[in-house]
Design a protein around this motif. Structure first.
Motif, PDB file in Angstrom:
ATOM      1  N   LYS A 174       0.840  -1.186   0.000  1.00 26.18           N
ATOM      2  CA  LYS A 174       0.000   0.000   0.000  1.00 26.18           C
ATOM      3  C   LYS A 174       0.882   1.245   0.000  1.00 26.18           C
ATOM      4  O   LYS A 174       1.713   1.424   0.896  1.00 26.18           O
ATOM      5  CB  LYS A 174      -0.913   0.013   1.228  1.00 26.18           C
ATOM      6  CG  LYS A 174      -1.988   1.088   1.195  1.00 26.18           C
ATOM      7  CD  LYS A 174      -2.926   0.929   2.374  1.00 26.18           C
ATOM      8  CE  LYS A 174      -4.008   1.995   2.374  1.00 26.18           C
ATOM      9  NZ  LYS A 174      -4.891   1.866   1.198  1.00 26.18           N
ATOM     10  N   PRO A 175       0.739   2.130  -1.006  1.00 24.63           N
ATOM     11  CA  PRO A 175       1.625   3.292  -1.088  1.00 24.63           C
ATOM     12  C   PRO A 175       1.273   4.369  -0.066  1.00 24.63           C
ATOM     13  O   PRO A 175       0.134   4.469   0.386  1.00 24.63           O
ATOM     14  CB  PRO A 175       1.390   3.808  -2.518  1.00 24.63           C
ATOM     15  CG  PRO A 175      -0.008   3.385  -2.841  1.00 24.63           C
ATOM     16  CD  PRO A 175      -0.199   2.063  -2.143  1.00 24.63           C
ATOM     17  N   ASP A 176       2.265   5.173   0.309  1.00 29.38           N
ATOM     18  CA  ASP A 176       2.063   6.303   1.201  1.00 29.38           C
ATOM     19  C   ASP A 176       1.823   7.544   0.354  1.00 29.38           C
ATOM     20  O   ASP A 176       2.743   8.066  -0.285  1.00 29.38           O
ATOM     21  CB  ASP A 176       3.297   6.489   2.096  1.00 29.38           C
ATOM     22  CG  ASP A 176       3.127   7.642   3.085  1.00 29.38           C
ATOM     23  OD1 ASP A 176       2.034   8.246   3.112  1.00 29.38           O
ATOM     24  OD2 ASP A 176       4.086   7.945   3.811  1.00 29.38           O
ATOM     25  N   LEU A 177       0.595   8.010   0.336  1.00 28.41           N
ATOM     26  CA  LEU A 177       0.228   9.169  -0.479  1.00 28.41           C
ATOM     27  C   LEU A 177       0.021  10.421   0.376  1.00 28.41           C
ATOM     28  O   LEU A 177      -0.570  11.395  -0.080  1.00 28.41           O
ATOM     29  CB  LEU A 177      -1.054   8.865  -1.261  1.00 28.41           C
ATOM     30  CG  LEU A 177      -1.024   7.635  -2.169  1.00 28.41           C
ATOM     31  CD1 LEU A 177      -2.371   7.436  -2.841  1.00 28.41           C
ATOM     32  CD2 LEU A 177       0.089   7.746  -3.201  1.00 28.41           C
ATOM     33  N   SER A 178       0.544  10.402   1.602  1.00 30.13           N
ATOM     34  CA  SER A 178       0.276  11.508   2.519  1.00 30.13           C
ATOM     35  C   SER A 178       0.804  12.835   1.990  1.00 30.13           C
ATOM     36  O   SER A 178       0.129  13.871   2.104  1.00 30.13           O
ATOM     37  CB  SER A 178       0.865  11.218   3.896  1.00 30.13           C
ATOM     38  OG  SER A 178       2.252  10.950   3.809  1.00 30.13           O
ATOM     39  N   MET A 179       2.018  12.839   1.393  1.00 29.24           N
ATOM     40  CA  MET A 179       2.567  14.106   0.899  1.00 29.24           C
ATOM     41  C   MET A 179       1.782  14.617  -0.305  1.00 29.24           C
ATOM     42  O   MET A 179       1.564  15.818  -0.447  1.00 29.24           O
ATOM     43  CB  MET A 179       4.044  13.942   0.550  1.00 29.24           C
ATOM     44  CG  MET A 179       4.717  15.268   0.156  1.00 29.24           C
ATOM     45  SD  MET A 179       4.561  16.571   1.430  1.00 29.24           S
ATOM     46  CE  MET A 179       5.709  15.957   2.671  1.00 29.24           C
ATOM     47  N   GLN A 180       1.347  13.716  -1.184  1.00 26.45           N
ATOM     48  CA  GLN A 180       0.529  14.155  -2.319  1.00 26.45           C
ATOM     49  C   GLN A 180      -0.744  14.844  -1.834  1.00 26.45           C
ATOM     50  O   GLN A 180      -1.160  15.862  -2.387  1.00 26.45           O
ATOM     51  CB  GLN A 180       0.174  12.974  -3.225  1.00 26.45           C
ATOM     52  CG  GLN A 180       1.325  12.486  -4.099  1.00 26.45           C
ATOM     53  CD  GLN A 180       2.072  11.350  -3.465  1.00 26.45           C
ATOM     54  OE1 GLN A 180       2.142  11.243  -2.240  1.00 26.45           O
ATOM     55  NE2 GLN A 180       2.657  10.487  -4.276  1.00 26.45           N
ATOM     56  N   HIS A 181      -1.364  14.302  -0.798  1.00 31.09           N
ATOM     57  CA  HIS A 181      -2.576  14.906  -0.269  1.00 31.09           C
ATOM     58  C   HIS A 181      -2.274  16.267   0.366  1.00 31.09           C
ATOM     59  O   HIS A 181      -3.076  17.199   0.253  1.00 31.09           O
ATOM     60  CB  HIS A 181      -3.227  13.976   0.757  1.00 31.09           C
ATOM     61  CG  HIS A 181      -3.954  12.823   0.149  1.00 31.09           C
ATOM     62  ND1 HIS A 181      -5.200  12.954  -0.444  1.00 31.09           N
ATOM     63  CD2 HIS A 181      -3.614  11.516   0.018  1.00 31.09           C
ATOM     64  CE1 HIS A 181      -5.586  11.779  -0.908  1.00 31.09           C
ATOM     65  NE2 HIS A 181      -4.649  10.891  -0.635  1.00 31.09           N
ATOM     66  N   SER A 233      10.495  17.596  -6.280  1.00 29.79           N
ATOM     67  CA  SER A 233      11.211  16.659  -7.152  1.00 29.79           C
ATOM     68  C   SER A 233      10.613  15.263  -7.052  1.00 29.79           C
ATOM     69  O   SER A 233      10.395  14.591  -8.062  1.00 29.79           O
ATOM     70  CB  SER A 233      12.691  16.613  -6.774  1.00 29.79           C
ATOM     71  OG  SER A 233      13.309  17.857  -6.994  1.00 29.79           O
ATOM     72  N   ASP A 234      10.341  14.824  -5.833  1.00 31.17           N
ATOM     73  CA  ASP A 234       9.791  13.479  -5.628  1.00 31.17           C
ATOM     74  C   ASP A 234       8.428  13.326  -6.285  1.00 31.17           C
ATOM     75  O   ASP A 234       8.096  12.264  -6.822  1.00 31.17           O
ATOM     76  CB  ASP A 234       9.663  13.179  -4.131  1.00 31.17           C
ATOM     77  CG  ASP A 234      11.007  12.938  -3.473  1.00 31.17           C
ATOM     78  OD1 ASP A 234      11.987  12.697  -4.206  1.00 31.17           O
ATOM     79  OD2 ASP A 234      11.083  13.000  -2.230  1.00 31.17           O
ATOM     80  N   LEU A 235       7.626  14.395  -6.245  1.00 33.16           N
ATOM     81  CA  LEU A 235       6.275  14.329  -6.805  1.00 33.16           C
ATOM     82  C   LEU A 235       6.223  14.772  -8.260  1.00 33.16           C
ATOM     83  O   LEU A 235       5.156  14.812  -8.866  1.00 33.16           O
ATOM     84  CB  LEU A 235       5.316  15.178  -5.972  1.00 33.16           C
ATOM     85  CG  LEU A 235       5.210  14.814  -4.490  1.00 33.16           C
ATOM     86  CD1 LEU A 235       4.155  15.668  -3.804  1.00 33.16           C
ATOM     87  CD2 LEU A 235       4.883  13.349  -4.317  1.00 33.16           C
ATOM     88  N   LYS A 236       7.401  15.146  -8.817  1.00 35.19           N
ATOM     89  CA  LYS A 236       7.494  15.571 -10.217  1.00 35.19           C
ATOM     90  C   LYS A 236       6.561  16.745 -10.499  1.00 35.19           C
ATOM     91  O   LYS A 236       5.899  16.796 -11.548  1.00 35.19           O
ATOM     92  CB  LYS A 236       7.192  14.406 -11.164  1.00 35.19           C
ATOM     93  CG  LYS A 236       8.114  13.207 -10.980  1.00 35.19           C
ATOM     94  CD  LYS A 236       7.758  12.105 -11.964  1.00 35.19           C
ATOM     95  CE  LYS A 236       8.669  10.899 -11.811  1.00 35.19           C
ATOM     96  NZ  LYS A 236       8.495  10.202 -10.531  1.00 35.19           N
ATOM     97  N   LEU A 237       6.481  17.700  -9.567  1.00 29.08           N
ATOM     98  CA  LEU A 237       5.615  18.856  -9.768  1.00 29.08           C
ATOM     99  C   LEU A 237       6.202  19.749 -10.858  1.00 29.08           C
ATOM    100  O   LEU A 237       7.409  19.870 -10.996  1.00 29.08           O
ATOM    101  CB  LEU A 237       5.450  19.651  -8.466  1.00 29.08           C
ATOM    102  CG  LEU A 237       4.854  18.874  -7.294  1.00 29.08           C
ATOM    103  CD1 LEU A 237       4.565  19.823  -6.146  1.00 29.08           C
ATOM    104  CD2 LEU A 237       3.588  18.148  -7.698  1.00 29.08           C
ATOM    105  N   GLN A 238       5.315  20.383 -11.609  1.00 25.72           N
ATOM    106  CA  GLN A 238       5.760  21.224 -12.715  1.00 25.72           C
ATOM    107  C   GLN A 238       4.818  22.393 -12.872  1.00 25.72           C
ATOM    108  O   GLN A 238       3.651  22.337 -12.546  1.00 25.72           O
ATOM    109  CB  GLN A 238       5.813  20.426 -14.009  1.00 25.72           C
ATOM    110  CG  GLN A 238       4.476  19.766 -14.371  1.00 25.72           C
ATOM    111  CD  GLN A 238       4.577  18.930 -15.622  1.00 25.72           C
ATOM    112  OE1 GLN A 238       5.159  19.351 -16.595  1.00 25.72           O
ATOM    113  NE2 GLN A 238       3.976  17.742 -15.594  1.00 25.72           N
TER     114      GLN A 238
END
Length: 217
Positions: A139-146, A206-211
């Motif tokens: 199960k991935p940790d999506l806490s930072m994306q949220h 960088s980790d989330l590849k934000l642009q």
């Protein structure tokens, strides 16, 4: 009658998929968007939308940012991700983030139709050869994306500019705001992301590849 949005930044792909779906599904209504901003606009203004076909890598989307933002802002709109990558780790993250299906871009038109009907019937659709691989993923940790989706559009832009290495005065110039306002945005970003400095902010982006995308507002 089925109504859907195709969100992808490649016009040739959108055109080909639109033609294929119109040939396969009688009376289908299709709206196109090319980045996250235009997709959010479509979702806010298209009535009785049945499904969003979402490309993860279009401008403004940034890895799972676009998907999670859309699920947060429009929780009643079913989303299926379309992608050229069939990495099972990524697909597992997509499903865990709220997508109801994953359709490889290379799929035949009949496969798209099968997936669309399955999702509209309430099922989660995956290619048969990916089902077990996806099920086996932790199960991935999506806490930072949220956390990132809690940023305002202006704060998101500031975070992207930090990722690009711009100084406060440069960010102020790009956004036509004061340096004091930039500092206030950075403070809010640190608080919302639960980080302490610019280096951590850059690592998150960088980790989330934000642009950045000039269309985002």
């Amino acid at each position: 009658m089925i109504s859907l949005v195709i969100a992808d930044d490649h016009p040739l792909f959108r055109s080909a998929l639109c033609g294929a779906l119109r040939a396969e599904i009688e009376g289908i209504v299709i709206v196109e968007s090319h980045d996250l901003d235009s997709t959010l606009h479509c979702l806010a203004n298209v009535n009785d939308l049945d499904l969003l076909l979402l490309d993860l890598n279009m401008p403004g989307s940034g890895d799972l940012y676009g998907l999670i933002r859309i699920r947060k802002d429009f929780p009643d709109v079913p989303v299926a991700v379309i992608s050229g990558s069939e990495d099972s780790v990524m697909v597992a993250k997509v499903i865990d983030a709220g997508a109801l299906g994953f359709i490889p871009k290379t799929s035949e038109p009949a496969t798209y139709v099968q997936a669309i009907h399955a999702i509209l019937a309430g099922d989660i659709w995956l290619p048969d050869d990916l089902r077990q691989e996806v099920a086996d993923q932790p199960k991935p940790d999506l806490s930072m994306q949220h956390k990132v989706t809690e940023l305002t559009p202006q704060q998101y832009k500031v975070l992207c500019y930090l990722h690009e290495g711009l100084l406060n005065k440069q960010i102020a110039y790009e956004l036509s705001i004061s340096e004091a306002t930039v500092k206030a945005h950075i403070t809010a970003i640190f608080r919302k992301l639960e980080i302490n400095n610019r280096t951590q902010a850059v690592l998150v982006a960088s980790d989330l590849k934000l642009q950045m995308t000039t269309a985002q507002s």
